[in-house]
Design an enzyme around this catalytic site. Structure first.
Site, PDB file in Angstrom:
ATOM      1  N   SER A 133       0.832  -1.196   0.000  1.00 24.02           N
ATOM      2  CA  SER A 133       0.000   0.000   0.000  1.00 24.02           C
ATOM      3  C   SER A 133       0.876   1.259   0.000  1.00 24.02           C
ATOM      4  O   SER A 133       1.623   1.498  -0.936  1.00 24.02           O
ATOM      5  CB  SER A 133      -0.949  -0.030   1.197  1.00 24.02           C
ATOM      6  OG  SER A 133      -2.126   0.665   0.903  1.00 24.02           O
ATOM      7  N   LYS A 185     -22.471  15.883   8.251  1.00 21.69           N
ATOM      8  CA  LYS A 185     -21.354  16.350   9.055  1.00 21.69           C
ATOM      9  C   LYS A 185     -20.902  15.222   9.988  1.00 21.69           C
ATOM     10  O   LYS A 185     -21.691  14.616  10.695  1.00 21.69           O
ATOM     11  CB  LYS A 185     -21.774  17.578   9.879  1.00 21.69           C
ATOM     12  CG  LYS A 185     -20.708  18.076  10.845  1.00 21.69           C
ATOM     13  CD  LYS A 185     -19.458  18.537  10.124  1.00 21.69           C
ATOM     14  CE  LYS A 185     -18.420  19.066  11.112  1.00 21.69           C
ATOM     15  NZ  LYS A 185     -17.162  19.438  10.435  1.00 21.69           N
TER      16      LYS A 185
END
Length: 331
Positions: A133, A185
Site C-alpha cells: 500500500s 457532518k
C-alpha cells in the site's frame, strides 16, 4: 677550574617525563578546542535542520534512507529528503523499505519528496520485507525497485474503517445526543445507525483517492492499462510474483540495489551511510559531535555508528484515509 655536573639519572628521567606530560597536555588542549569548534558548528547545523553528512568537507557517499513501520505525514523527514537532494556529497540513494503503509496523505508527501530526490540523484528502492500500500507508493518514488524473493509487495488500494457501536449502546440503554449543522457532518458516526447516504459520500472519496493511487502505478511502472487494472485489486504478492507482474524490476538484496547504482556510474568504493531525519525534540548529544569528528578523520564506519546513535524516535497518528495493508487473521 670549575666543573659542571650533569643531572643525575633520576633528575633526567623526571625532566623527560615533564616534557612528555607537557606535550600531551598541549595535544589535548588543541584537541579540546577543535572538538568545541566542531560541536558549535554541529549544533548550528542541527539547529538549521541540516544533517551530519551535509557538513562542509563531508566525504562522498551513497545515502541509505529507511522507510519502516507506519507512514504518516512527517515534516522532518520531508525536510531531510530535500536536504539530501541538494547535498553534493551524496552520489546515489538506496531507499530501504519495510512498511505496510499508513495514511494516504503521508504516502503522498513521502512520494513527492522521493521524486525530488530521484530527479537529483540516482535512486533505487530495496524492498527488505514489506512494501504494501503506502509502502509501495514509496517504492514507486525510486527509479528502480529491487525486492527480496519472499518480500510482500502490492496491496494497491485505499480504505477507511469506522467502528459502529450504536447497537451496543442501545443494548446498554445509552443514548448519544448529536447536534450537527448538516446530516453528513462527521458521518459516518460510530454512535449512530449506519446512514447509506453517508456511506455513499465516503465511497466517492475513497474511489477518487484509489484512482490517484492507480494513476501513480500507471505512470511509474511499464504496464499497460489492463496490466495496471490486474495488479490493482488490493491483493499482495511475494517478490517473485511481483517481478512477473511488473511491480518490481529485479530480485535480490541491498547489494543488488547497490550494483544498479554502480551501473549508473556511482563509484563502487563509496561508503553507504544512513540518513535519518532530525527530530525537533532531539537534544544535542555527544554522539553527533563524535560522528562529525570521526567523519572528518576518515573513520566512516565509526561515524555512521555514532550518527545512528544520535537519531531520535517519533510517534504517529492515523487520521483519515489509509493506504495500509491489514491482513485478516481468522481462527
Amino acid at each position: 677550574m670549575p666543573t659542571t655536573s650533569s643531572p643525575a639519572p633520576r633528575d633526567a628521567e623526571y625532566i623527560a617525563d615533564r616534557r612528555r606530560l607537557r606535550r600531551k597536555l598541549t595535544f589535548w588542549r588543541v584537541a579540546g578546542v577543535v572538538a568545541a569548534i566542531v560541536a558549535v558548528v554541529a549544533v548550528g547545523w542541527r539547529a538549521a535542520g541540516l544533517g551530519v553528512w551535509a557538513l562542509p568537507g563531508a566525504r562522498d557517499h551513497v545515502a541509505r534512507v529507511s522507510v519502516e513501520g507506519l507512514i504518516t505525514t512527517d515534516r522532518e523527514a520531508a525536510e531531510m529528503l530535500r536536504e539530501l537532494a541538494h547535498t553534493d556529497s551524496v552520489q546515489g540513494v538506496i531507499l530501504r523499505i519495510d512498511s505496510p503503509g499508513g495514511t494516504t496523505t503521508g504516502a503522498e508527501e513521502l512520494f513527492a519528496a522521493l521524486r525530488d530526490v530521484a530527479e537529483a540523484k540516482p535512486t533505487v528502492a530495496f524492498v527488505d520485507g514489506l512494501a504494501a500500500s503506502g509502502g509501495y507508493i514509496a517504492a514507486l518514488g525510486a527509479d528502480h525497485i529491487v525486492s527480496r524473493q519472499t518480500a510482500i509487495v502490492g496491496s494497491i488500494g485505499v480504505l477507511m474503517q469506522v467502528p459502529n457501536v450504536s447497537g451496543l449502546l442501545d443494548e446498554l440503554g445509552i443514548e448519544v445526543l448529536e447536534i450537527k449543522s448538516t446530516p453528513l457532518k462527521a458521518a459516518p458516526s460510530p454512535v449512530s445507525p449506519i446512514d447509506p447516504e453517508a456511506v455513499e459520500a465516503i465511497e466517492l472519496v475513497i474511489s477518487d483517492t484509489y484512482r490517484w493511487f492507480v494513476e501513480i502505478v500507471g505512470e511509474r511502472r511499464p504496464l499497460t492499462e489492463a496490466e495496471v487494472a490486474r495488479v490493482s485489486d488490493g491483493r499482495v504478492w511475494n517478490g517473485r510474483q511481483a517481478l512477473a507482474l511488473g511491480l518490481v524490476d529485479a530480485l535480490g538484496d541491498e547489494e543488488t540495489a547497490r550494483a544498479w547504482l554502480e551501473q549508473g556510474g556511482v563509484d563502487a568504493d563509496l561508503p553507504v551511510r544512513d540518513w535519518e531525519p532530525q527530530r525537533e525534540d532531539d537534544p544535542f548529544d555527544v554522539f553527533l559531535a563524535g560522528a562529525v569528528l570521526a567523519d572528518l578523520a576518515g573513520f566512516e564506519s565509526l561515524s555512521a555508528t555514532l550518527a545512528r546513535a544520535s537519531s531520535g524516535t517519533r510517534g504517529f497518528r492515523l487520521d483519515g484515509l489509509l493506504a495500509l495493508w491489514q491482513p485478516r487473521v481468522e481462527n
